[in-house]
Design an enzyme around this catalytic site. Structure first.
Site, PDB file in Angstrom:
ATOM      1  CG  HIS A 108      -2.144  -0.794   1.107  1.00  0.00           C
ATOM      2  ND1 HIS A 108      -2.982  -0.692   0.016  1.00  0.00           N
ATOM      3  CD2 HIS A 108      -2.699  -1.719   1.942  1.00  0.00           C
ATOM      4  CE1 HIS A 108      -4.011  -1.519   0.192  1.00  0.00           C
ATOM      5  NE2 HIS A 108      -3.857  -2.161   1.332  1.00  0.00           N
ATOM      6  NE  ARG A 133      -1.588  -1.176  -9.109  1.00  0.00           N
ATOM      7  CZ  ARG A 133      -2.783  -0.617  -9.007  1.00  0.00           C
ATOM      8  NH1 ARG A 133      -2.914   0.702  -9.143  1.00  0.00           N
ATOM      9  NH2 ARG A 133      -3.847  -1.362  -8.774  1.00  0.00           N
ATOM     10  CB  CYS A 158      -1.659   2.947  -5.824  1.00  0.00           C
ATOM     11  SG  CYS A 158      -2.560   1.395  -5.706  1.00  0.00           S
TER      12      CYS A 158
END
Length: 265
Positions: free
Chosen positions: A169, A252, A243
């Site tokens: 993340h 990405r 991300c």
């Protein structure tokens, strides 16, 4: 003499409007508070929980590995014990080539395929002050939302020829890869397992590609969206994905590295 007329209907209408306005204001304030609580939960509470859980897991893995090392040391105290301990742990003397390149010994290889969602390694990135567990798989509930970094299934394990590809993340749930864009060529990325310590060096960065660009995690990584980014020869690759831009999941960011050294534990 005129008698004053009281317009009761007008007063009742104004009272209804006032109540509606007050009720509407209450609803807006309530929604605002709920929204602030949700934002606080996502941006603060999930980070706190995930970071604490990830830190505990790192310590647990370190204690487990240290305990195994002590057991092997006790076993090796007798005559011939050192050789038998090395044989049981799959640790050979040819794990490195002596010049910093990956060796071919069995000690540099994981003992077995990790179980799904199992944390089995520790990722350290000194430039980012990052030290987090690596777990098998990239599911949100089982891996990423715990603050872990996830290993893409069907990509290589650390130290093997191919592409050891990881995801994490960038925001919320520990956000281990929040500052991934700060990595520069030559920065160290260290992966520790129960068998060995693998040191990779950052080599290239793909600032932005589509979320479906599967070429970035192939055995020989090369973007299918931006073919100018990637490689053409087999090697020991590391891929870190997250991300971009921050607080979105539209694109990405990809960082590639190459294995520089292997140190048996």
């Amino acid at each position: 003499m005129r008698v004053p007329v009281v317009h009761q209907q007008g007063r009742r209408r104004r009272a209804r409007y006032a109540r509606l306005l007050w009720n509407g204001a209450e609803v807006v304030v309530t929604l605002g508070v709920v929204l602030l609580l949700l934002v606080a939960h996502q941006l603060w509470w999930t980070n706190r929980q995930a970071r604490e859980g990830a830190e505990r897991k790192v310590h647990a893995l370190e204690r487990e590995w240290e305990g195994e090392g002590e057991d092997e040391g006790d076993t090796g105290a007798g005559a011939g014990g050192g050789a038998s301990a090395a044989a049981r742990s799959g640790r050979g003397s040819d794990s490195g080539s002596g010049d910093g390149r990956p060796g071919t010994g069995s000690r540099a290889q994981p003992r077995s395929q990790p179980r799904w969602d199992q944390a089995y390694a520790v990722l350290t990135i000194p430039r980012l002050g990052l030290r987090v567990p690596v777990a098998e798989g990239v599911s949100k509930s089982g891996v990423l939302n715990k603050g872990y970094v996830g290993h893409y299934p069907d990509t290589a394990q650390p130290g093997r020829v191919g592409n050891f590809a990881l995801a994490g993340h960038r925001n919320t749930h520990g956000e281990p890869f929040r500052y991934l864009d700060r990595l520069r060529r030559g920065d160290r990325v260290v992966v520790e397992t129960r068998a060995a310590v693998y040191t990779y060096a950052v080599d290239r960065t793909l600032p932005r590609t589509s979320a479906g660009d599967g070429g970035t995690i192939r055995a020989i990584p090369r973007s299918t969206v931006r073919p100018a980014y990637g490689y053409t020869e087999p090697a020991h690759y590391l891929t870190l994905t997250t991300c971009t831009p921050q607080y979105t999941s539209k694109y990405r960011l990809v960082v590639w590295g190459k294995l520089r050294s292997v140190r048996p534990r």
